[in-house]
Motif scaffolding. Structure first.
Motif, PDB file in Angstrom:
ATOM      1  N   VAL A 259      12.640  14.967  83.678  1.00 34.31           N
ATOM      2  CA  VAL A 259      13.070  13.588  83.452  1.00 34.31           C
ATOM      3  C   VAL A 259      11.826  12.703  83.408  1.00 34.31           C
ATOM      4  CG1 VAL A 259      14.447  11.660  84.334  1.00 34.31           C
ATOM      5  CG2 VAL A 259      15.240  14.032  84.646  1.00 34.31           C
ATOM      6  N   LEU A 260      11.779  11.796  82.452  1.00 38.45           N
ATOM      7  CA  LEU A 260      10.609  10.934  82.263  1.00 38.45           C
ATOM      8  C   LEU A 260      11.025   9.479  82.318  1.00 38.45           C
ATOM      9  CD1 LEU A 260       7.575  10.585  81.457  1.00 38.45           C
ATOM     10  CD2 LEU A 260       8.347  10.618  79.066  1.00 38.45           C
TER      11      LEU A 260
ATOM     12  N   HIS B 159      10.523  19.372  75.054  1.00 40.01           N
ATOM     13  CA  HIS B 159      11.394  18.202  75.012  1.00 40.01           C
ATOM     14  C   HIS B 159      11.845  17.864  76.425  1.00 40.01           C
ATOM     15  CE1 HIS B 159      11.532  18.136  70.695  1.00 40.01           C
ATOM     16  NE2 HIS B 159      12.059  19.348  70.624  1.00 40.01           N
ATOM     17  N   PHE B 160      11.846  16.584  76.755  1.00 35.89           N
ATOM     18  CA  PHE B 160      12.373  16.144  78.038  1.00 35.89           C
ATOM     19  C   PHE B 160      13.909  16.164  77.985  1.00 35.89           C
ATOM     20  CE2 PHE B 160       8.150  14.263  77.856  1.00 35.89           C
ATOM     21  CZ  PHE B 160       7.659  14.547  79.119  1.00 35.89           C
TER      22      PHE B 160
ATOM     23  N   LYS C 132       7.019   9.750  70.730  1.00 37.02           N
ATOM     24  CA  LYS C 132       6.451  10.732  71.644  1.00 37.02           C
ATOM     25  C   LYS C 132       7.530  11.535  72.377  1.00 37.02           C
ATOM     26  CE  LYS C 132       2.437   7.749  72.466  1.00 37.02           C
ATOM     27  NZ  LYS C 132       1.334   8.600  72.031  1.00 37.02           N
ATOM     28  N   VAL C 133       8.743  10.983  72.476  1.00 34.80           N
ATOM     29  CA  VAL C 133       9.785  11.646  73.266  1.00 34.80           C
ATOM     30  C   VAL C 133      10.989  12.053  72.421  1.00 34.80           C
ATOM     31  CG1 VAL C 133       9.086  10.350  75.309  1.00 34.80           C
ATOM     32  CG2 VAL C 133      10.989   9.499  73.899  1.00 34.80           C
ATOM     33  N   TYR C 134      10.919  11.838  71.118  1.00 35.69           N
ATOM     34  CA  TYR C 134      12.046  12.172  70.251  1.00 35.69           C
ATOM     35  C   TYR C 134      12.405  13.658  70.415  1.00 35.69           C
ATOM     36  CZ  TYR C 134      15.059  12.437  66.151  1.00 35.69           C
ATOM     37  OH  TYR C 134      16.137  12.626  65.319  1.00 35.69           O
TER      38      TYR C 134
ATOM     39  N   ILE D  44      18.772  13.121  76.406  1.00 34.55           N
ATOM     40  CA  ILE D  44      19.309  11.785  76.659  1.00 34.55           C
ATOM     41  C   ILE D  44      18.157  10.786  76.587  1.00 34.55           C
ATOM     42  CG2 ILE D  44      20.439  10.268  78.346  1.00 34.55           C
ATOM     43  CD1 ILE D  44      21.812  12.777  79.484  1.00 34.55           C
ATOM     44  N   ILE D  45      18.343   9.714  75.823  1.00 34.21           N
ATOM     45  CA  ILE D  45      17.339   8.655  75.722  1.00 34.21           C
ATOM     46  C   ILE D  45      17.988   7.349  76.181  1.00 34.21           C
ATOM     47  CG2 ILE D  45      15.825   7.326  74.206  1.00 34.21           C
ATOM     48  CD1 ILE D  45      15.549   9.764  72.434  1.00 34.21           C
TER      49      ILE D  45
END
Length: 277
Positions: free
Chosen positions: A42-43, A163-164, A182-184, A188-189
């Motif tokens: 998780v970020l 991937h996060f 950067k996180v695509y 979950i976003i």
């Protein structure tokens, strides 16, 4: 429009500020997802001093049976110190005093001014010179505060993450779209400040992206928030492949490499040099 640099000690980023995401609908959503989703990495981009969204993440993740790790990114030195002190007893919380982006990834003053003029958002509650001063402060801090940039890439490398599983984009007012790239691919976003420059375009992009579905949205709470989930059918999307036949095309190749680098998804470029049959 001219702005003048101030000493770094006078930057707003050198102040600890009260949390914004606190005991509201978005806070509860973060806590619930953190507790109930199957998560490993998780970020949180923009943890501040740790009293808002970080607190919600920790409340949920400490009860998550999958033992996920929480990576917290905060560029402000005093806010980071309080963040790290607050969660030093939580082994699953890893705090980084880094910037998520480099100076080159910030928008220009013209880009921000154009958005301010043409796209009515909550940002218009503030005068344009003040908004541009925020931009100047943020870029100055990245240049002069002595903290590194490219935090997301550093975390990926340190932990071998492709991937996060869940990401909150809530960093600088001006870097939401750069951070999405950067996180695509994250499952979950979560987006804060979707009715401002920060995540307005990010929300619009994901609303029109068939790979993601909207799972929560409120544009009236504070400056708006949204949550998106990667659709199950494309949970591990294949990269897009580009094929180019080129003869003596070095300038063409160099230009398009920069263009491709801006794409927010995995890709491969196959370049075949020579005369076609």
């Amino acid at each position: 429009m001219t702005s003048h640099s101030k000493p770094l000690s006078e930057s707003d980023l050198e102040r600890i500020i009260p949390p914004e995401i606190k005991n509201d609908e978005f806070y509860q959503l973060i806590e619930t997802l953190a507790r109930t989703e199957k998560l490993r990495y998780v970020l949180e981009i923009g943890s501040s001093a740790g009293g808002g969204s970080t607190e919600a993440f920790v409340k949920g993740l400490k009860d998550n049976p999958h033992n996920p790790l929480l990576f917290c990114i905060e560029i402000s030195r005093p806010r980071f110190k309080q963040l790290a002190d607050t969660y030093k007893e939580y082994d699953f919380v890893r705090c980084y005093n880094l910037s998520s982006v480099s100076v080159d990834e910030f928008p220009s003053t013209d880009t921000v001014a154009n958005f301010y003029t043409k796209t009515p958002t909550s940002l218009n509650k503030y005068p344009l010179p003040l908004v541009l001063d925020w931009l100047r402060q943020d870029t100055q801090y990245v240049r002069e505060a002595g903290v590194g940039s490219n935090a997301v890439e550093a975390i990926r490398t340190d932990y071998g993450i492709k991937h996060f599983d869940m990401v909150l984009i809530d960093g600088s007012e001006f870097t939401g779209m750069a951070e999405l790239k950067k996180v695509y691919g994250a499952t979950i976003i979560l987006l804060d400040d979707t009715n401002a420059y920060k995540c307005y375009e990010v929300r619009e992009y994901l609303l029109n992206d068939p790979a993601y579905e909207l799972i929560a949205d409120d544009q009236e709470l504070r400056n708006g928030f949204s949550a998106f989930r990667l659709r199950r059918s494309v949970e591990h999307p294949l990269p897009i492949h580009f094929f180019t036949i080129v003869l003596n095309g070095e300038p063409f190749i160099r230009y398009h490499e920069r263009v491709f680098a801006e794409l927010p998804f995995d890709w491969h470029w196959h370049v075949v040099e020579g005369v076609a049959a």
